[in-house]
Write a protein that holds these residues in place. Structure first.
Motif, short mmCIF file in Angstrom:
data_model
loop_
_atom_site.label_atom_id
_atom_site.label_comp_id
_atom_site.label_asym_id
_atom_site.label_seq_id
_atom_site.Cartn_x
_atom_site.Cartn_y
_atom_site.Cartn_z
N ASN A 1 35.26 37.62 6.88
CA ASN A 1 35.86 37.05 8.07
C ASN A 1 34.27 35.92 8.56
O ASN A 1 34.77 35.03 7.47
CB ASN A 1 35.77 37.65 9.17
CG ASN A 1 37.04 39.22 9.05
OD1 ASN A 1 37.38 38.54 8.07
ND2 ASN A 1 36.43 40.21 9.78
N ASN A 2 34.23 35.84 9.91
CA ASN A 2 33.19 34.72 10.36
C ASN A 2 31.79 34.70 9.83
O ASN A 2 31.13 34.24 10.55
CB ASN A 2 33.69 34.21 11.77
CG ASN A 2 33.56 32.49 11.65
OD1 ASN A 2 33.24 31.75 10.29
ND2 ASN A 2 33.34 32.22 12.64
N GLU A 3 31.79 35.41 8.74
CA GLU A 3 30.29 36.32 9.02
C GLU A 3 29.58 36.65 7.39
O GLU A 3 30.21 36.50 6.21
CB GLU A 3 29.55 37.71 9.66
CG GLU A 3 28.18 37.85 9.53
CD GLU A 3 28.45 39.41 10.16
OE1 GLU A 3 27.86 39.94 11.49
OE2 GLU A 3 28.59 40.89 10.22
N LEU A 4 27.90 35.94 7.19
CA LEU A 4 27.65 35.76 6.71
C LEU A 4 26.70 36.72 6.31
O LEU A 4 25.54 37.05 6.45
CB LEU A 4 26.83 34.29 5.61
CG LEU A 4 26.26 33.95 4.89
CD1 LEU A 4 26.04 32.48 4.55
CD2 LEU A 4 24.82 34.88 5.29
N THR A 5 26.92 37.79 5.37
CA THR A 5 25.74 39.12 4.80
C THR A 5 24.50 38.94 3.47
O THR A 5 25.40 38.35 2.51
CB THR A 5 26.76 40.14 4.71
OG1 THR A 5 27.53 39.88 3.70
CG2 THR A 5 27.58 39.94 6.01
N PHE A 6 23.67 38.77 3.70
CA PHE A 6 23.61 39.02 2.26
C PHE A 6 22.75 40.52 1.98
O PHE A 6 22.16 40.99 2.92
CB PHE A 6 21.83 38.03 2.89
CG PHE A 6 20.27 38.01 1.98
CD1 PHE A 6 20.83 36.68 1.34
CD2 PHE A 6 18.92 38.71 1.43
CE1 PHE A 6 19.55 36.83 0.44
CE2 PHE A 6 18.48 38.57 0.72
CZ PHE A 6 18.46 37.57 -0.08
N LYS A 7 22.54 40.82 0.95
CA LYS A 7 22.30 42.01 0.15
C LYS A 7 21.17 42.62 -0.14
O LYS A 7 21.47 40.85 -1.68
CB LYS A 7 23.61 42.33 -0.19
CG LYS A 7 24.90 42.92 0.90
CD LYS A 7 26.09 43.95 -0.06
CE LYS A 7 26.78 44.26 0.96
NZ LYS A 7 27.91 45.45 -0.10
N ILE A 8 20.45 43.26 -0.44
CA ILE A 8 19.67 44.11 -1.39
C ILE A 8 19.79 44.84 -2.16
O ILE A 8 20.48 45.99 -1.63
CB ILE A 8 18.31 43.87 -1.06
CG1 ILE A 8 18.02 42.62 0.36
CG2 ILE A 8 17.70 44.22 -1.89
CD1 ILE A 8 16.48 42.75 0.53
N GLY A 9 20.29 45.00 -3.11
CA GLY A 9 21.43 45.90 -4.51
C GLY A 9 22.82 45.94 -3.52
O GLY A 9 23.10 44.78 -3.03
N ASP A 10 22.77 47.32 -2.71
CA ASP A 10 24.26 47.69 -2.09
C ASP A 10 23.54 48.23 -0.58
O ASP A 10 24.45 48.11 -0.78
CB ASP A 10 24.28 49.10 -3.12
CG ASP A 10 25.01 48.81 -4.61
OD1 ASP A 10 25.46 47.94 -4.50
OD2 ASP A 10 24.77 50.09 -5.10
#
Length: 509
Positions: A116-125
């Protein structure tokens, strides 16, 4: 008549916004509501798009994403609360709620996703962090990076807040889009995605009005100025800025030598580009620049909200329209008059600050220095003003000219948080001294005038004259010399030889 059925209630829950108040949350047949004595937030079921639940330590949080792009975050939940909340979402709301696992490896590289209106930063899963893009006020591109700058609204003025984050691109970043499709983000594609979702770059149809190709001296460049009901955007070739009207502290419109105008917008907090802050936006405007613009406002709003201050079509000189429109949208008056009159009818005093030449405007409530960078000094913040190098008009006389300038030192008060910061304006024309001194005294500012010792125009000649004066002084001392009894002049010796002592005195008898 339908009745509202309550499915679940929890107490002492924080709703995260600018206030971070503690209240009670309720899940019922209408939706989700959170309430305190002063405030209530309600999210109807039909407006809930998705939800996430995450726990890190003893403090868990629930995020609800609504159809308006707003992210509602509730904190101080417990780990066991997830099962009962999930049961309500699954059986009553028929909305999926996802449990988030937090990455704690401490790595600073990974993939980027959008939800939606959110940016997420993932490390692996696992998810490392997320950013609500409606908090982003600026997005700028570097050679191999993107910088996000955030608004500074906070519940506690002394609290630490996240102000900037930078993503570096060695080549490209792996991630996904909202639909779950894999995406290899390049610097340009990620920049465009953030600009779209952060609402920094709105289309011109949603703007109240626009000034295209507006020249700014600070920050330097040409920008499209798009104005909205709550703020304005500056869109340039490489940088974009979003400014809320609530952050404007003052506006100044003043003439420049040669007939041009400057329009200054002072901000708190300042906009930033990397490590550089811009607390003052300065537009350079030609006095004869005439334009015509159309406003995207209904007649009812023009009449009821803006009270006729704006019109459907407006035309005239650019600087006059800027003043009229900014005053109507911000309700802040523009300073264009000053009771101080410079010599030779100049609009400002030419002088230097640090190593740059510029103009010093003496306004009724403060001084504005059009230097690099610009500076505004409120009279209320000044501890005292010192006039220096006043008595040196005869310096360099041997070279056929006089020094006609002095220094103006403005010392700020420590109570204003400036730690006695000093602004030293140099090369101020000497014929401005008297008027400046009288003007500052009328503002009840403490004044100090420093008199300098005379500067010799010919040091060698003056030293010789001093030597001659010393010789004259030695000769004059002889007249004051007092004779001792052992010393007798030739006349006295002659008198003694003839038996008639010279002078008169008391006898020994």
């Amino acid at each position: 008549m339908s009745t509202n059925t309550i499915y679940l209630q929890l107490s002492n829950i924080i709703y995260y916004d600018n206030q971070n108040l503690i209240g009670n949350i309720k899940f019922d047949s209408i939706g989700v509501s959170w309430q305190t004595k002063e405030r209530k937030v309600t999210i109807p079921i039909k407006e809930i798009n998705s939800a996430t639940y995450e726990g890190l330590g003893k403090n868990c949080s629930l995020k609800i994403f609504d159809s308006n792009g707003i992210i509602h975050t509730f904190g101080r939940l417990k780990e066991p609360d997830f099962d009962v909340i999930k049961k309500v979402f699954d059986s009553k709301f028929t909305i999926n709620i996802t449990k988030i696992e937090r990455a704690v490896t401490g790595w600073n590289w990974g993939g980027i996703n959008f939800n939606n209106n959110e940016l997420t930063f993932k490390i692996g899963d696992k998810q490392a962090f997320e950013i609500a893009l409606n908090r982003v006020t600026q997005c700028t591109q570097g050679k191999s990076d993107i910088s996000l700058i955030f608004g500074s609204a906070r519940a506690n003025p002394n609290a630490d807040i996240l102000s900037e984050m930078k993503f570096t691109f060695p080549t490209q970043i792996q991630g996904t889009e909202e639909n779950g499709k894999n995406k290899a983000w390049t610097k340009e594609s990620l920049y465009n995605a953030i600009m779209e979702r952060a609402d920094i770059s709105n289309n011109s149809g949603n703007a109240i009005l626009s000034f295209n190709d507006t020249k700014f001296d600070t920050p330097r460049g040409h920008y499209n100025l798009e104005m909205y009901s709550g703020g304005f955007n500056l869109k340039g070739k490489t940088n974009n800025y979003k400014v809320q009207y609530s952050s404007i502290t003052r506006m100044i419109l003043q003439p420049k030598p040669g007939g041009a105008k400057i329009f200054v917008i002072s901000l708190d907090p300042a906009i930033r580009q990397g490590q550089t802050e811009y607390p003052h936006l300065v537009m350079g405007i030609q006095s004869d620049d005439k334009i015509e613009i159309d406003t995207n406002i209904s007649e009812d709003v023009l009449r009821d909200t803006y009270k006729g201050k704006l019109k459907k079509t407006m035309k005239g000189k650019r600087y006059k329209l800027l003043r009229k429109i900014f005053e109507a949208l911000t309700n802040i008056p523009v300073t264009s008059y000053t009771s101080f009159q410079c010599r030779n009818d100049e609009p400002a005093i030419r002088c230097s600050l640090r190593t740059t030449d510029g103009l010093l405007y003496i306004l009724d409530d403060g001084m504005f220095g059009l230097h690099k960078p610009p500076v505004y000094i409120s009279y209320k913040a000044i501890s005292k003003i010192e006039f220096a190098r006043i008595d040196n008009s005869y310096a360099n006389k041997s070279q056929g000219h006089f020094i006609r300038t002095f220094d103006l030192r403005v010392i700020m008060g420590a109570s204003e948080g400036s730690n006695n910061q000093t602004f030293n304006f140099t090369n101020v024309p000497k014929d401005e001294f008297k008027d400046l001194k009288n003007f500052f005294e009328s503002r009840n500012i403490s004044i100090t005038v420093e008199q300098e010792e005379r500067v010799s125009s010919n040091p060698l000649k003056e030293r010789r004259e001093d030597d001659d004066d010393d010789e004259d002084d030695e000769e004059s001392n002889d007249d004051d010399f007092k004779e001792t009894e052992d010393y007798k002049s030739e006349d006295e010796l002659s008198d003694l030889e003839n038996g008639s002592p010279s002078g008169s005195g008391k006898s020994d008898s």
